[in-house]
Design a protein around this motif. Structure first.
Motif, mmCIF file in Angstrom:
data_model
loop_
_atom_site.group_PDB
_atom_site.id
_atom_site.type_symbol
_atom_site.label_atom_id
_atom_site.label_comp_id
_atom_site.label_asym_id
_atom_site.label_seq_id
_atom_site.Cartn_x
_atom_site.Cartn_y
_atom_site.Cartn_z
ATOM 1 N N LEU A 279 38.784 48.558 38.170
ATOM 2 C CA LEU A 279 37.712 48.346 37.719
ATOM 3 C C LEU A 279 37.687 47.392 36.236
ATOM 4 C CD1 LEU A 279 35.933 51.612 37.593
ATOM 5 C CD2 LEU A 279 35.402 49.453 39.147
ATOM 6 N N LEU A 280 38.927 47.678 35.665
ATOM 7 C CA LEU A 280 38.562 46.645 34.365
ATOM 8 C C LEU A 280 38.701 45.563 34.886
ATOM 9 C CD1 LEU A 280 39.907 46.189 31.520
ATOM 10 C CD2 LEU A 280 42.122 46.508 32.204
ATOM 11 N N ARG A 281 39.531 44.602 35.124
ATOM 12 C CA ARG A 281 39.275 43.258 36.071
ATOM 13 C C ARG A 281 38.082 42.677 36.317
ATOM 14 N NH1 ARG A 281 42.565 43.271 40.976
ATOM 15 N NH2 ARG A 281 42.384 40.757 40.850
ATOM 16 N N SER A 282 37.315 43.694 37.361
ATOM 17 C CA SER A 282 35.887 43.219 37.678
ATOM 18 C C SER A 282 35.331 43.193 36.213
ATOM 19 C CB SER A 282 34.679 44.492 38.633
ATOM 20 O OG SER A 282 33.862 44.224 38.749
ATOM 21 N N LEU A 286 32.940 40.158 35.002
ATOM 22 C CA LEU A 286 31.475 40.444 35.433
ATOM 23 C C LEU A 286 31.243 39.506 33.310
ATOM 24 C CD1 LEU A 286 30.880 42.612 36.876
ATOM 25 C CD2 LEU A 286 29.887 41.032 37.230
ATOM 26 N N SER A 287 31.173 39.989 32.780
ATOM 27 C CA SER A 287 30.506 40.049 31.325
ATOM 28 C C SER A 287 30.502 39.016 31.210
ATOM 29 C CB SER A 287 31.849 40.385 30.323
ATOM 30 O OG SER A 287 33.328 39.468 30.609
ATOM 31 N N TRP A 288 31.302 37.439 31.712
ATOM 32 C CA TRP A 288 31.013 35.810 32.182
ATOM 33 C C TRP A 288 30.107 35.620 32.936
ATOM 34 C CZ3 TRP A 288 31.731 31.347 34.823
ATOM 35 C CH2 TRP A 288 31.482 30.628 34.008
ATOM 36 N N LEU A 289 30.342 36.346 34.174
ATOM 37 C CA LEU A 289 29.624 35.700 35.332
ATOM 38 C C LEU A 289 27.627 36.264 34.983
ATOM 39 C CD1 LEU A 289 31.411 36.754 38.336
ATOM 40 C CD2 LEU A 289 31.412 34.583 37.687
ATOM 41 N N SER A 290 27.580 37.154 35.095
ATOM 42 C CA SER A 290 26.278 38.228 34.332
ATOM 43 C C SER A 290 24.604 37.032 33.604
ATOM 44 C CB SER A 290 26.694 39.500 33.799
ATOM 45 O OG SER A 290 26.807 39.363 33.142
#
Length: 452
Positions: A279-282, A286-290
């Motif tokens: 979950l930490l890696r995701s 996601l903070s950048w991908l979103s």
């Protein structure tokens, strides 16, 4: 080799399960550093905690020195406070601070309370420094004596406290005058001097020092200029605080480069290893991908505005991704050069105009060359010279804009105190995509009568 590594993991797991301390010690002594790192990374949370509980604190410290720092921090978080404290007591001061600084405040204080009081006090003092300055990089394990002491007194103390000093950096002795840094002695100078010789009579008072506030760039420049093992760190009153080692500065420089590389690829929050929680890696990715998906939607909206043009000249659909990708590649090259120059200090944020002009010159040459190449490809694909002019012209102009933005945006962001490595990529991609689509579709609309 693969079979040996798998076998090492199997043996390590079986010895941990059996609680065989002696055989664990022998196995770790026999394994190479990279084999230990690989095997340790394949253990689960419970196995890592049990391993560190079975081996000595000294061996636990040696193990944590081998693995990546993020993994060392994760491991310390997984074990009980008493075991963690006993291991940290065995580490050098800079490694202690690096690990404690990554823990949350409650865990850090709980472990510090279990550590040897003198060690804990030292960590609390050092943790106040930024990690990328001399104070944050220095070690406090060094030999320092007052100038009026004799060689005989120094020799006697070294012998009496051999167990304390055995892990210190003993290549040099640092000489003080009422606590202030006076100079440095090589150990050979002490060994070859008479016992009644005072240190002040043989000390080299022309030794270099750095301030505890000096930044990483200053230290990198210093060690590039001087081939020293380390350099003493002093405060404004010339009080000796510690020693910055060449190897630690090199590691910090490498770590910063790796951090910047990860940020340019959208890995936010520092080093990522697959042993970290999923979950930490995701969350970090996601903070950048979103954000990036929103920017791509904005870029794609340009195509929606020219939908009629694209439907009439469907061949453009083949070349739009090429225009976007090639311009992005050119821009990213310029970003990489600017990030590197900023890290080396050869360019400053206020030099936007100079960097812009330098990139425009490169962009003109590369834009024309790439435009001709894609124009020829378009002509061969459709047998239409006007299609070649449309896509070639779009790529040429977009390349000039891409390198101009790529070269200057890191400087602009740096001037705004924003991380250029993290933000440059998304901004560049959005602008080059939007402009590339706009130019190609606009030129196609202007030359519609020659394209259909």
């Amino acid at each position: 080799m693969e079979n040996i590594e798998k076998r090492n993991i199997e043996i390590l797991e079986s010895l941990i399960e059996a609680g065989n301390e002696d055989d664990l010690h022998d196995l770790l002594e026999a394994m190479k550093a990279d084999e230990i790192v690989h095997a340790f990374s394949h253990l689960n949370k419970e196995q890592r905690a049990l391993l560190l509980d079975l081996i000595s604190s000294e061996n636990g410290a040696k193990l944590l020195e081998l693995v990546p720092q993020s993994q060392a921090v994760q491991t310390i978080e997984e074990i009980d406070n008493e075991t963690a404290a006993s291991i940290l007591n065995e580490l050098y001061s800079d490694d202690q601070v690096d690990i404690i600084a990554e823990l949350d405040e409650e865990d850090a204080n709980a472990i510090l309370d279990e550590m040897i009081p003198a060690e804990a006090e030292n960590v609390r003092k050092l943790i106040g420094y930024d990690s990328d300055c001399a104070g944050g990089l220095m070690v406090t394990e060094y030999l320092a004596f007052e100038a009026d002491m004799t060689v005989g007194q120094i020799t006697a103390e070294l012998q009496q406290k051999a167990d304390v000093y055995e892990d210190y950096h003993v290549q040099y002795i640092y000489v003080l005058e009422e606590g202030r840094f006076l100079g440095v002695l090589q150990m050979r100078d002490v060994v070859l001097s008479r016992g009644n010789t005072k240190l002040r009579s043989i000390v080299n008072t022309k030794a270099f020092t750095v301030r505890d506030s000096d930044g990483l760039d200053d230290l990198i420049e210093f060690f590039h200029k001087y081939d020293f093992f380390g350099v003493p760190v002093v405060d404004e009153q010339e009080q000796l605080l510690g020693l910055v080692l060449r190897r630690d500065v090199q590691e910090a420089e490498s770590g910063r480069s790796n951090y910047e590389m990860l940020e340019t690829q959208g890995i936010v929050g520092g080093e990522e290893l697959r042993t970290m929680p999923v979950l930490l890696r995701s969350k970090r990715r996601l903070s950048w991908l979103s954000v990036n998906i929103l920017l791509n939607i904005i870029a794609a909206s340009v195509i929606a505005l020219y939908q009629d043009t694209l439907e009439q000249v469907i061949a453009l659909a083949v070349f739009l991704p090429v225009i976007s990708d090639m311009s992005g590649c050119s821009g990213n090259q310029a970003v990489a050069v600017s990030l590197r120059e900023l890290s080396l200090g050869v360019v400053k944020p206020y030099e936007l105009a100079r960097v812009l002009w330098q990139e425009i010159k490169v962009g003109l040459i590369n834009g024309v060359v790439l435009g001709i190449l894609i124009g020829i490809a378009a002509f061969l694909y459709q047998g239409n010279g006007y299609l070649g002019l449309v896509v070639g012209g779009a790529l040429a102009i977009n390349t000039i804009v891409a390198v101009s933005i790529g070269g200057t945006i890191p400087l602009f962001l740096k001037k705004l105190n924003t991380d250029p490595a993290l933000a440059s990529g998304p901004i560049l991609t959005t602008v080059t995509d939007m402009l590339g689509f706009f130019l190609a579709l606009t030129f196609a609309g202007m030359a519609m009568g020659y394209l259909v």
